[in-house]
Design a protein around this motif. Structure first.
Motif, short mmCIF file in Angstrom:
data_model
loop_
_atom_site.label_atom_id
_atom_site.label_comp_id
_atom_site.label_asym_id
_atom_site.label_seq_id
_atom_site.Cartn_x
_atom_site.Cartn_y
_atom_site.Cartn_z
N ILE A 24 0.84 -1.21 0.00
CA ILE A 24 0.00 0.00 0.00
C ILE A 24 0.87 1.25 0.00
O ILE A 24 1.74 1.40 0.84
N ALA A 25 0.61 2.14 -0.97
CA ALA A 25 1.38 3.38 -1.09
C ALA A 25 0.60 4.59 -0.58
O ALA A 25 1.20 5.60 -0.23
N ILE A 26 -0.73 4.48 -0.55
CA ILE A 26 -1.56 5.63 -0.18
C ILE A 26 -2.67 5.21 0.78
O ILE A 26 -3.34 4.20 0.57
N VAL A 27 -2.81 5.99 1.84
CA VAL A 27 -3.96 5.83 2.75
C VAL A 27 -4.95 6.93 2.39
O VAL A 27 -4.60 8.11 2.39
N PRO A 28 -6.19 6.59 2.07
CA PRO A 28 -7.15 7.62 1.64
C PRO A 28 -7.53 8.56 2.78
O PRO A 28 -7.54 8.17 3.95
N GLU A 29 -7.85 9.80 2.41
CA GLU A 29 -8.26 10.79 3.41
C GLU A 29 -9.49 10.34 4.19
O GLU A 29 -9.68 10.73 5.34
N VAL A 83 1.32 10.20 5.36
CA VAL A 83 0.07 9.78 5.99
C VAL A 83 -0.94 10.92 5.83
O VAL A 83 -0.56 12.09 5.79
N PRO A 84 -2.22 10.61 5.74
CA PRO A 84 -3.21 11.64 5.48
C PRO A 84 -3.44 12.58 6.66
O PRO A 84 -3.39 12.16 7.81
N ARG A 85 -3.70 13.82 6.35
CA ARG A 85 -3.98 14.84 7.36
C ARG A 85 -5.21 14.49 8.18
O ARG A 85 -5.32 14.85 9.36
N PRO A 120 5.55 12.76 10.35
CA PRO A 120 4.13 13.10 10.21
C PRO A 120 3.62 13.86 11.43
O PRO A 120 3.24 13.26 12.44
N VAL A 121 3.62 15.18 11.35
CA VAL A 121 3.26 16.01 12.51
C VAL A 121 1.79 15.89 12.87
O VAL A 121 1.37 16.33 13.95
N VAL A 122 0.99 15.27 12.00
CA VAL A 122 -0.42 15.07 12.31
C VAL A 122 -0.58 14.29 13.62
O VAL A 122 -1.53 14.51 14.38
N PHE A 123 0.39 13.43 13.94
CA PHE A 123 0.28 12.63 15.16
C PHE A 123 0.47 13.47 16.43
O PHE A 123 0.12 13.03 17.52
N CYS A 124 0.98 14.66 16.26
CA CYS A 124 1.18 15.55 17.41
C CYS A 124 -0.15 16.09 17.94
O CYS A 124 -0.19 16.69 19.02
N GLU A 125 -1.23 15.89 17.19
CA GLU A 125 -2.54 16.38 17.60
C GLU A 125 -3.36 15.34 18.35
O GLU A 125 -4.44 15.64 18.84
N LEU A 126 -2.86 14.12 18.42
CA LEU A 126 -3.64 13.03 19.00
C LEU A 126 -3.30 12.87 20.48
O LEU A 126 -2.22 12.41 20.84
N LYS A 127 -4.24 13.23 21.33
CA LYS A 127 -3.99 13.31 22.77
C LYS A 127 -3.91 11.95 23.45
O LYS A 127 -3.35 11.84 24.55
N GLN A 128 -4.48 10.91 22.85
CA GLN A 128 -4.46 9.59 23.49
C GLN A 128 -3.39 8.66 22.92
O GLN A 128 -3.25 7.53 23.38
N LEU A 129 -2.64 9.14 21.94
CA LEU A 129 -1.62 8.30 21.32
C LEU A 129 -0.51 7.99 22.32
O LEU A 129 0.09 8.89 22.90
N ASP A 130 -0.24 6.69 22.50
CA ASP A 130 0.73 6.25 23.50
C ASP A 130 2.02 5.72 22.85
O ASP A 130 3.10 5.88 23.39
#
Length: 238
Positions: free
Chosen positions: A73-78, A99-101, A123-133
């Protein structure tokens, strides 16, 4: 997909909410999934031959666990952003470059494993996820850890085997980060900022296999402060 064994997988999944169709050499989403009821909480399509994660994935809005590792897989859809209940995402061993926004909408994500892909920017999008461990980005092509990482909420960040030359000192501000893996990158000793050793909560900093030796690391300003944290944790474990 017409054999009895696969049909049985689908019949069972309607009752359990768990569908595992791994190791079946599939190269496209089974047509049965297009009409499948929205009951899936776990979907395992690992170790197949998928080249895309199809938009049909968006219909499974109560999905909590998605394993698409070991494909092409090369693309994860939005549209993956509609899977707002998703807690674990495993797409290791694929061909992802980004990775998709929209993943910022998956606010329940706790574990993301994207090791062994082709991702070249953090992927700075992960910086917005408060429960990511846990965030595993090992074995990619990332060259820089940007200042945005200060907002990461993870306790473990795995960046082993990338091409990293720069680590923003802001990583010292990560509120929960305990384990930082930076082994086998392209770091000079100057890339390890004293703030990371002195001010962070990191108690397990793995830096073997970079462009400096252990003595240089041990001689860094703040190394003794870091070792106090490291030793304290080891005492608790033992």
């Amino acid at each position: 997909m017409g054999n009895k064994q696969v049909k049985q997988h689908f019949e069972t999944a309607k009752k359990t909410g768990v569908l595992k169709i791994s190791l079946l050499r599939l190269d496209e989403f089974p047509s049965a999934l297009k009409t499948f009821p929205n009951v899936l909480k776990t979907l395992d399509i690992s170790e197949n031959r998928f080249t895309v994660l199809p938009d049909d994935i968006a219909k499974f809005t109560i999905l909590k666990h998605l394993n698409a590792s070991g494909n092409k897989i090369a693309i994860v859809p939005e549209c993956i952003g509609v899977l707002v209940k998703l807690e674990t995402l495993n797409m290791m061993n694929n061909l992802l470059t980004t990775v998709p926004r929209s993943l910022s909408s998956c606010t329940h994500l706790k574990q993301v494993i994207l090791s062994n892909n082709q991702i070249n920017a953090f992927p700075v999008v992960f910086c917005e996820l408060k429960q990511l461990d846990l965030l595993d980005l090992s074995r990619n092509k990332i060259t820089e850890v940007p200042p945005e990482v200060k907002s990461l909420q993870v306790t473990e960040l795995n960046l082993n085997q990338n091409q990293i030359t720069i680590v923003a000192e802001d990583i010292a501000d990560c509120a929960k980060l305990k384990t930082l893996r930076l082994e086998e990158n392209c770091l000079q000793i100057s890339a390890i900022h004293p703030r990371i050793l002195i001010e962070s909560k990191i108690c397990n900093l793995c830096v073997d296999g970079n462009l400096f030796n252990s003595k240089q690391f041990n001689d860094l300003q703040g190394y003794d402060v870091y070792m106090e944290r490291y030793t304290a944790v080891r005492k608790k474990i033992s």
